[in-house]
Write an enzyme that holds these catalytic residues in place. Structure first.
Site, PDB file in Angstrom:
ATOM      1  N   ASN A  17       0.830  -1.483  -0.376  1.00 18.83           N
ATOM      2  CA  ASN A  17      -0.353  -0.411  -0.055  1.00 18.83           C
ATOM      3  C   ASN A  17       0.928   1.363  -0.209  1.00 18.83           C
ATOM      4  OD1 ASN A  17      -1.921   1.565   0.262  1.00 18.83           O
ATOM      5  ND2 ASN A  17      -2.988   0.352   1.473  1.00 18.83           N
ATOM      6  N   LYS A  76      -4.488 -13.678  19.812  1.00 23.27           N
ATOM      7  CA  LYS A  76      -4.348 -14.873  19.383  1.00 23.27           C
ATOM      8  C   LYS A  76      -4.295 -15.698  18.676  1.00 23.27           C
ATOM      9  CE  LYS A  76      -8.846 -13.371  16.511  1.00 23.27           C
ATOM     10  NZ  LYS A  76      -9.822 -13.354  16.951  1.00 23.27           N
ATOM     11  N   HIS A  85      21.908  -0.200  14.116  1.00 24.46           N
ATOM     12  CA  HIS A  85      23.295   0.702  14.711  1.00 24.46           C
ATOM     13  C   HIS A  85      23.656   0.835  15.674  1.00 24.46           C
ATOM     14  CE1 HIS A  85      22.581   3.379  11.451  1.00 24.46           C
ATOM     15  NE2 HIS A  85      20.877   3.414  12.148  1.00 24.46           N
ATOM     16  N   GLY A  93      -1.301  -0.832   9.175  1.00 25.70           N
ATOM     17  CA  GLY A  93      -0.656   0.411   8.804  1.00 25.70           C
ATOM     18  C   GLY A  93       0.294   0.677   9.347  1.00 25.70           C
ATOM     19  N   ARG A  96       2.355  -7.900  21.171  1.00 27.13           N
ATOM     20  CA  ARG A  96       2.778  -8.848  21.924  1.00 27.13           C
ATOM     21  C   ARG A  96       0.907 -10.283  21.247  1.00 27.13           C
ATOM     22  NH1 ARG A  96       3.763  -5.023  25.865  1.00 27.13           N
ATOM     23  NH2 ARG A  96       5.318  -5.804  26.474  1.00 27.13           N
TER      24      ARG A  96
END
Length: 182
Positions: A80, A178, A110, A137, A175
């Protein structure tokens, strides 16, 4: 070894090397031309920038890459608007994957030590998106991350660790939310 060889092998490299700077400049020129005239002909020229680009892949304007040559897009990939793919290491995006607007994939990083950073040293780790992955997005995916087949990353997430297949993750840091159906 040249700095390009070092970069491609995963070793510490100096991005200020003239050859690397020239390659980045050429990639930016192609991205800019595509952004101002995203015609089918320009899309063909842009896809020639990539290490591989499958059939029925669609790229919206605004894409930015470091080199392009270390990006492999499988069939039916959709990128996109405004994606940033920093490809100092390989970025592989699997068949049928959807990448939302403003998604950033960073293979480069870095050193943590000030003295090493002051020398201009960088290193890179590959990023892999499996088949049928959906990245929402404004997500950021960091070096060395793999998203398994069918994984989904919620919009606005920061992905620091690899995600198993058919798993939904969200947040900063991302995290587990499900398991997803096959």
């Amino acid at each position: 070894m040249t700095e390009l060889d070092k970069m491609r092998s995963g070793a510490v490299f100096n991005p200020l090397d003239p050859e690397l700077r020239q390659l980045r400049f050429q990639a930016r020129e192609r991205c800019a031309r595509f952004a101002h005239a995203p015609t089918p002909g320009n899309l063909r020229r842009l896809t020639a920038l990539f290490g591989a680009c499958g059939q029925h892949t669609f790229i919206e304007p605004g894409i930015q890459v470091d080199y392009g040559t270390q990006i492999r897009l499988a069939d039916r990939v959709y990128l996109n608007f405004g994606c940033v793919l920093l490809d100092s290491a390989w970025i592989d995006i699997g068949e049928g994957s959807l990448v939302g607007p403003g998604v950033h994939l960073y293979t480069v990083s870095h050193p943590l030590h000030t003295e090493q950073r002051a020398l201009g040293e960088e290193f890179a780790r590959p990023i892999t998106l499996g088949r049928n992955v959906w990245v929402g997005g404004q997500t950021v995916i960091l070096p060395g991350v793999t998203l398994g087949d069918g994984a989904v990353v919620a919009a606005g997430s920061v992905v620091r660790e690899s995600v198993p297949a058919r798993t939904l993750v969200a947040g900063n840091p991302a995290r587990w939310v499900k398991e997803l159906p096959a």
